[in-house]
Design a protein around this motif. Structure first.
Motif, PDB file in Angstrom:
ATOM      1  N   ARG A  82       0.837  -1.209   0.000  1.00 54.22           N
ATOM      2  CA  ARG A  82       0.000   0.000   0.000  1.00 54.22           C
ATOM      3  C   ARG A  82       0.868   1.254   0.000  1.00 54.22           C
ATOM      4  NH1 ARG A  82      -4.450  -2.379   4.140  1.00 54.22           N
ATOM      5  NH2 ARG A  82      -5.778  -3.323   2.551  1.00 54.22           N
ATOM      6  N   ARG A  99       2.053   1.643  -3.470  1.00 57.26           N
ATOM      7  CA  ARG A  99       0.946   2.165  -4.285  1.00 57.26           C
ATOM      8  C   ARG A  99       0.787   3.663  -4.075  1.00 57.26           C
ATOM      9  NH1 ARG A  99      -4.436   0.591  -1.964  1.00 57.26           N
ATOM     10  NH2 ARG A  99      -3.767   2.286  -0.645  1.00 57.26           N
ATOM     11  N   ASP A 100       0.797   4.087  -2.813  1.00 57.81           N
ATOM     12  CA  ASP A 100       0.625   5.503  -2.508  1.00 57.81           C
ATOM     13  C   ASP A 100       1.781   6.348  -3.041  1.00 57.81           C
ATOM     14  OD1 ASP A 100      -1.743   4.783  -1.286  1.00 57.81           O
ATOM     15  OD2 ASP A 100      -0.938   4.942   0.772  1.00 57.81           O
ATOM     16  N   VAL A 154      -4.392  -5.171  -3.447  1.00 58.45           N
ATOM     17  CA  VAL A 154      -4.060  -3.850  -2.864  1.00 58.45           C
ATOM     18  C   VAL A 154      -4.652  -2.749  -3.729  1.00 58.45           C
ATOM     19  CG1 VAL A 154      -2.159  -2.275  -2.366  1.00 58.45           C
ATOM     20  CG2 VAL A 154      -1.995  -4.662  -1.699  1.00 58.45           C
TER      21      VAL A 154
END
Length: 102
Positions: free
Chosen positions: A66, A69-70, A102
């Motif tokens: 995550r 991803r961010d 995710v």
């Protein structure tokens, strides 16, 4: 060692993380992730000591993915390619399942 692929992108991540040479273009392949992302890759690999099947390994890998991803740096196939040679095929398939969630 020589690894050849035929019309797939499956080994692209492995090739970059192992600094392979593209025989067609003469290009030296290099990792494309930031230093921070590579630290997360290492942590994900470490947390995969049980194939990302235990609760802690899953939780921590998902948390780190995550973050990737961010940061805009979650590339599922690149991450899987990084794991080739570090984890077995069953474990990498498990990681792919987690990454795609995710």
């Amino acid at each position: 060692m020589i690894v050849l692929e035929w019309e797939t992108g499956e080994f692209a991540g492995w090739a970059r993380h192992n600094r392979a040479l593209n025989f067609d273009t003469g290009e030296d392949l290099v990792p494309t992730r930031s230093a921070e992302a590579m630290e997360l890759y290492e942590r994900i690999a470490w947390n995969g000591n049980n194939g990302w099947r235990d609760d802690w390994g899953k939780r921590d890998a998902i948390r780190d993915m995550r973050k990737l991803r961010d940061m805009g740096e979650l590339d599922v196939l690149d991450l899987a390619g990084y794991m080739i040679g570090r984890r077995g095929s069953r474990a990498i398939r498990q990681l792919l399942r987690l990454a795609r969630s995710v």
